[in-house]
Design an enzyme around this catalytic site. Sequence first.
Site, mmCIF file in Angstrom:
data_model
loop_
_atom_site.group_PDB
_atom_site.id
_atom_site.type_symbol
_atom_site.label_atom_id
_atom_site.label_comp_id
_atom_site.label_asym_id
_atom_site.label_seq_id
_atom_site.Cartn_x
_atom_site.Cartn_y
_atom_site.Cartn_z
ATOM 1 N N HIS A 136 -86.563 10.811 62.481
ATOM 2 C CA HIS A 136 -87.598 9.668 62.086
ATOM 3 C C HIS A 136 -86.473 8.394 61.732
ATOM 4 O O HIS A 136 -87.076 7.264 62.123
ATOM 5 C CB HIS A 136 -88.368 9.865 60.663
ATOM 6 C CG HIS A 136 -89.090 9.076 60.386
ATOM 7 N ND1 HIS A 136 -90.435 8.188 61.148
ATOM 8 C CD2 HIS A 136 -89.271 8.083 59.347
ATOM 9 C CE1 HIS A 136 -91.012 7.500 60.556
ATOM 10 N NE2 HIS A 136 -90.153 7.196 59.487
ATOM 11 N N SER A 151 -91.597 3.083 61.549
ATOM 12 C CA SER A 151 -92.367 3.848 60.557
ATOM 13 C C SER A 151 -93.623 2.985 60.107
ATOM 14 O O SER A 151 -94.273 2.439 61.149
ATOM 15 C CB SER A 151 -91.465 4.209 59.216
ATOM 16 O OG SER A 151 -92.178 5.187 58.693
ATOM 17 N N ASP A 207 -89.155 14.266 64.885
ATOM 18 C CA ASP A 207 -89.642 13.192 63.749
ATOM 19 C C ASP A 207 -90.737 14.394 63.345
ATOM 20 O O ASP A 207 -91.646 14.365 63.835
ATOM 21 C CB ASP A 207 -90.135 11.930 64.499
ATOM 22 C CG ASP A 207 -90.556 10.910 63.036
ATOM 23 O OD1 ASP A 207 -91.098 11.502 62.374
ATOM 24 O OD2 ASP A 207 -90.568 9.972 63.637
#
Length: 316
Positions: free
Chosen positions: A293, A109, A265
Site C-alpha cells: 500500500h 490512498s 495491498d
Amino acid sequence: MIGYFHTPVRKTYQLKVSKLHTLMIEECGVPFGIPVVFLHGGPGGSISEKSRRFFDPKRYRIILFDQRGCGASTPTRELKDNTVFHSVEDLEKIRKFLGIDRWIVFGGSYGSTLALTYAIMHPELVMALVLRGIFLGRQSDIDWMIEKGGASEFYPEEYEQFAQLIPETSRHQLVQSYFKMMTEGTAQERDEAAKRWAEWESGQVTLQPDFSGSPVALEWQKTIGLLEAAYFAHGFFPGKSDNFILDHAYQLQNIPMAIVHGRFDTICRPSGAYDLAKACPHARFSILEESSHASEAHMFRKLVEIMDDLALKFSD
C-alpha cells in the site's frame, strides 16, 4: 530512506476556509513551475517531508496541505463540516488563493478518493491525475478493510486483537462500534480505540507489516483513528451514490491519468484499481508486483518516473 528530491518549504500559509476550519498550506519548488497539489491519505493523515519527494523542485510548483481536522490544520480532529465534498471546496479555495489556473492532482490512498472526486466535479481544472493505492470509498471497500472477511484473512491474529476491544455482541458492526467508542467513551476508551484502529490499518501498509504501533504517535493515532472511523461510519459520499466515483468516471475521460497500485495491498484492494482502470481505459495503469500500500521502493520509483514524464509533457 528512499528519496530523490529533498525539497525545502518555500512558503507556508494559514488559509481560513470556513468559520470553523483553517488549513495549513506549504508551497515548495519554483514559483512559476508546473503546479501540482499533493493530497495525503487517511482520512486523518497529514503531510510530511516525504510528501515533497515525488516532485522535481526545479520544474514543479508544489502545493501541499493538511486537510480539515488533520496535522497542523485547526481545529484538530474536528468532525463538523468535514467530508470529501468539503475538501473539494477547500481545493478550489486553495487554487484561487494561490492564483493557479489548472494543476496536476496527485493523491494516494484516501488522497486518491479526494483527487478523483475533485476531478469529477472540476474536470476542466485538472491537467493530470496521478493516483496511488486506489480507494473508491464504496461500502464494500470499507467492509474489506474493517469487517471480517477481507483484510482479516491475511492477518487473522492481528485482526482478532483489533476486534477484541469491541464486545462480542457488537462485533458484526465494528465500524459503528469503534466510532461510538471514540466519540462516547471515556478518555481512556477513546484513546485505546483510536490506537487499536490506527495500529490495525497502519500495521499492514508495507510488505513487512508491523502492528506494534509507535509510542510517540498517540496524537497521530487519535486523529487518523477518529477521522477514518467517522468517514467510514457516515459514508464517503453523503447524499450521493455509494458508487459515486465509478458512476461519474465519464467526467475523467479527457484528463491524462496514471493509476499505480501494489499487488499485495491488503488495505485497498487491487480489484478497486482495476475497476477504475476499466472505467477509465485511457489511463496508464500499473500493478506493481513487489509493492503493497505505501510508497515503498518500487512504488516510489514508479511515481517519480510518472511525475518526470509529466514534467516533460507540460514543459513543451
